[in-house]
Design a protein around this motif. Structure first.
Motif, PDB file in Angstrom:
ATOM      1  N   PRO A 142      23.255  54.412  18.207  1.00 35.16           N
ATOM      2  CA  PRO A 142      24.612  54.576  17.686  1.00 35.16           C
ATOM      3  C   PRO A 142      24.981  53.530  16.629  1.00 35.16           C
ATOM      4  CG  PRO A 142      24.608  54.836  20.057  1.00 35.16           C
ATOM      5  CD  PRO A 142      23.235  54.363  19.681  1.00 35.16           C
ATOM      6  N   ARG A 143      24.319  52.363  16.651  1.00 31.58           N
ATOM      7  CA  ARG A 143      24.595  51.330  15.637  1.00 31.58           C
ATOM      8  C   ARG A 143      23.728  51.510  14.385  1.00 31.58           C
ATOM      9  NH1 ARG A 143      23.907  47.940  20.074  1.00 31.58           N
ATOM     10  NH2 ARG A 143      22.101  46.896  19.190  1.00 31.58           N
ATOM     11  N   CYS A 144      22.899  52.542  14.370  1.00 27.31           N
ATOM     12  CA  CYS A 144      21.968  52.777  13.254  1.00 27.31           C
ATOM     13  C   CYS A 144      22.153  54.186  12.701  1.00 27.31           C
ATOM     14  CB  CYS A 144      20.525  52.596  13.725  1.00 27.31           C
ATOM     15  SG  CYS A 144      20.169  50.966  14.380  1.00 27.31           S
ATOM     16  N   PRO A 145      23.275  54.430  12.041  1.00 28.20           N
ATOM     17  CA  PRO A 145      23.580  55.791  11.605  1.00 28.20           C
ATOM     18  C   PRO A 145      22.617  56.337  10.565  1.00 28.20           C
ATOM     19  CG  PRO A 145      25.149  54.229  10.681  1.00 28.20           C
ATOM     20  CD  PRO A 145      24.352  53.475  11.705  1.00 28.20           C
ATOM     21  N   GLY A 146      21.895  55.451   9.866  1.00 30.57           N
ATOM     22  CA  GLY A 146      20.957  55.918   8.843  1.00 30.57           C
ATOM     23  C   GLY A 146      19.642  56.437   9.419  1.00 30.57           C
ATOM     24  N   ILE A 147      19.379  56.132  10.690  1.00 30.97           N
ATOM     25  CA  ILE A 147      18.102  56.552  11.293  1.00 30.97           C
ATOM     26  C   ILE A 147      18.276  57.945  11.887  1.00 30.97           C
ATOM     27  CG2 ILE A 147      16.344  56.038  13.027  1.00 30.97           C
ATOM     28  CD1 ILE A 147      16.904  53.095  12.581  1.00 30.97           C
ATOM     29  N   GLU A 148      17.571  58.893  11.286  1.00 37.62           N
ATOM     30  CA  GLU A 148      17.715  60.295  11.687  1.00 37.62           C
ATOM     31  C   GLU A 148      16.714  60.698  12.750  1.00 37.62           C
ATOM     32  OE1 GLU A 148      17.273  62.297   7.969  1.00 37.62           O
ATOM     33  OE2 GLU A 148      19.069  61.341   7.138  1.00 37.62           O
ATOM     34  N   ARG A 149      15.581  59.992  12.801  1.00 41.07           N
ATOM     35  CA  ARG A 149      14.540  60.419  13.738  1.00 41.07           C
ATOM     36  C   ARG A 149      13.767  59.219  14.274  1.00 41.07           C
ATOM     37  NH1 ARG A 149       9.851  64.240  12.473  1.00 41.07           N
ATOM     38  NH2 ARG A 149      10.729  64.110  10.394  1.00 41.07           N
ATOM     39  N   VAL A 150      13.600  59.169  15.599  1.00 40.34           N
ATOM     40  CA  VAL A 150      12.767  58.160  16.259  1.00 40.34           C
ATOM     41  C   VAL A 150      11.708  58.907  17.052  1.00 40.34           C
ATOM     42  CG1 VAL A 150      12.681  56.240  17.879  1.00 40.34           C
ATOM     43  CG2 VAL A 150      14.735  56.590  16.472  1.00 40.34           C
ATOM     44  N   ARG A 151      10.460  58.602  16.754  1.00 43.26           N
ATOM     45  CA  ARG A 151       9.359  59.278  17.442  1.00 43.26           C
ATOM     46  C   ARG A 151       8.541  58.253  18.229  1.00 43.26           C
ATOM     47  NH1 ARG A 151       5.795  62.409  13.417  1.00 43.26           N
ATOM     48  NH2 ARG A 151       7.554  63.862  13.556  1.00 43.26           N
ATOM     49  N   PHE A 152       8.311  58.535  19.507  1.00 41.50           N
ATOM     50  CA  PHE A 152       7.341  57.750  20.273  1.00 41.50           C
ATOM     51  C   PHE A 152       6.008  58.469  20.188  1.00 41.50           C
ATOM     52  CE2 PHE A 152      11.116  55.832  21.902  1.00 41.50           C
ATOM     53  CZ  PHE A 152      10.728  54.522  22.099  1.00 41.50           C
ATOM     54  N   VAL A 153       4.975  57.739  19.762  1.00 39.33           N
ATOM     55  CA  VAL A 153       3.640  58.312  19.618  1.00 39.33           C
ATOM     56  C   VAL A 153       2.743  57.697  20.683  1.00 39.33           C
ATOM     57  CG1 VAL A 153       1.666  58.594  18.085  1.00 39.33           C
ATOM     58  CG2 VAL A 153       3.975  58.616  17.145  1.00 39.33           C
ATOM     59  N   LEU A 154       2.290  58.541  21.600  1.00 38.39           N
ATOM     60  CA  LEU A 154       1.469  58.088  22.724  1.00 38.39           C
ATOM     61  C   LEU A 154       0.052  58.599  22.514  1.00 38.39           C
ATOM     62  CD1 LEU A 154       3.459  56.538  24.323  1.00 38.39           C
ATOM     63  CD2 LEU A 154       4.551  58.721  23.776  1.00 38.39           C
ATOM     64  N   PHE A 155      -0.902  57.735  22.828  1.00 40.25           N
ATOM     65  CA  PHE A 155      -2.279  58.029  22.483  1.00 40.25           C
ATOM     66  C   PHE A 155      -2.859  59.168  23.326  1.00 40.25           C
ATOM     67  CE2 PHE A 155      -6.346  55.704  21.044  1.00 40.25           C
ATOM     68  CZ  PHE A 155      -6.279  56.336  19.825  1.00 40.25           C
TER      69      PHE A 155
END
Ligand code: ADP
Length: 171
Positions: A142-155
């Protein structure tokens, strides 16, 4: 569940649709095994050269460089806590995610991919690492309005399922 947060199986060094990938770095920001090895191999030797003046970093800290041969704009290097050694480990791990997101926001980067910081050579149990990672990202977004997508990449598939299940359990 935040529409901006997703968990996938994959290789953190092969995320071409993402602006910035996060490195599970060592304090000296040198290449190594696991995530650091994969990112430095794909980025090429310029990445270690760019890291040199920024090292050493402390547990919880995040620094940013160019991405060189990687298909991304930048790399954010985070030093996760060594489980059972760097305390308080949950707070230091949460600091990594918070600091990385805030750095990406300040640099105007709209998408970011994380590996499971500290959950390899640094020994953090994966289920606990997933809970800290996902709750911290949800609290910080919520404090990062410019970030549209966060992806966790698991091996591996099992880790991706665990992250996905943890994410669904937070709703
Ligand atoms: P740390 O030293 O912070 O524990 P590691 O790189 O040893 O970091 O491992 C962190 C996690 O990333 C582990 O769960 C490991 O299985 C996973 N991992 C290793 N290589 C990759 C990769 N190329 N892409 C995504 N995840 C990876």
């Amino acid at each position: 569940m935040s529409a901006r947060l997703e968990c996938q199986q994959g290789d953190i060094a092969n995320q071409p649709d993402i602006d910035v990938v996060v490195n599970a770095a060592n304090a000296q920001l040198r290449t190594g095994g696991g995530v650091a090895g994969a990112l430095h191999r794909a980025a090429g030797p310029e990445l270690e050269r760019a890291c040199r003046p920024l090292a050493p970093i402390a547990p919880g800290q995040a620094v940013i460089t160019e991405a060189f041969g990687l298909p991304n704009r930048h790399v954010i290097h985070c030093l996760g806590p060594v489980y059972g050694h760097d305390r308080p480990e949950a707070e230091l791990l949460a600091d990594c995610y918070r600091n990385a997101l805030e750095l990406a926001e300040r640099h105007g980067l709209a998408s970011i991919a994380f590996p499971a910081l500290s959950a390899g050579a640094f020994g953090y149990p994966l289920a606990e690492a997933a809970r800290v990672a996902l709750t911290t990202v949800q609290e910080t977004l919520p404090r990062c309005p410019g970030i549209e997508r966060v992806r966790f990449v698991l091996f591996d598939a099992g880790s991706a399922t665990l992250f996905q299940d943890t994410l669904e359990s937070l709703d």
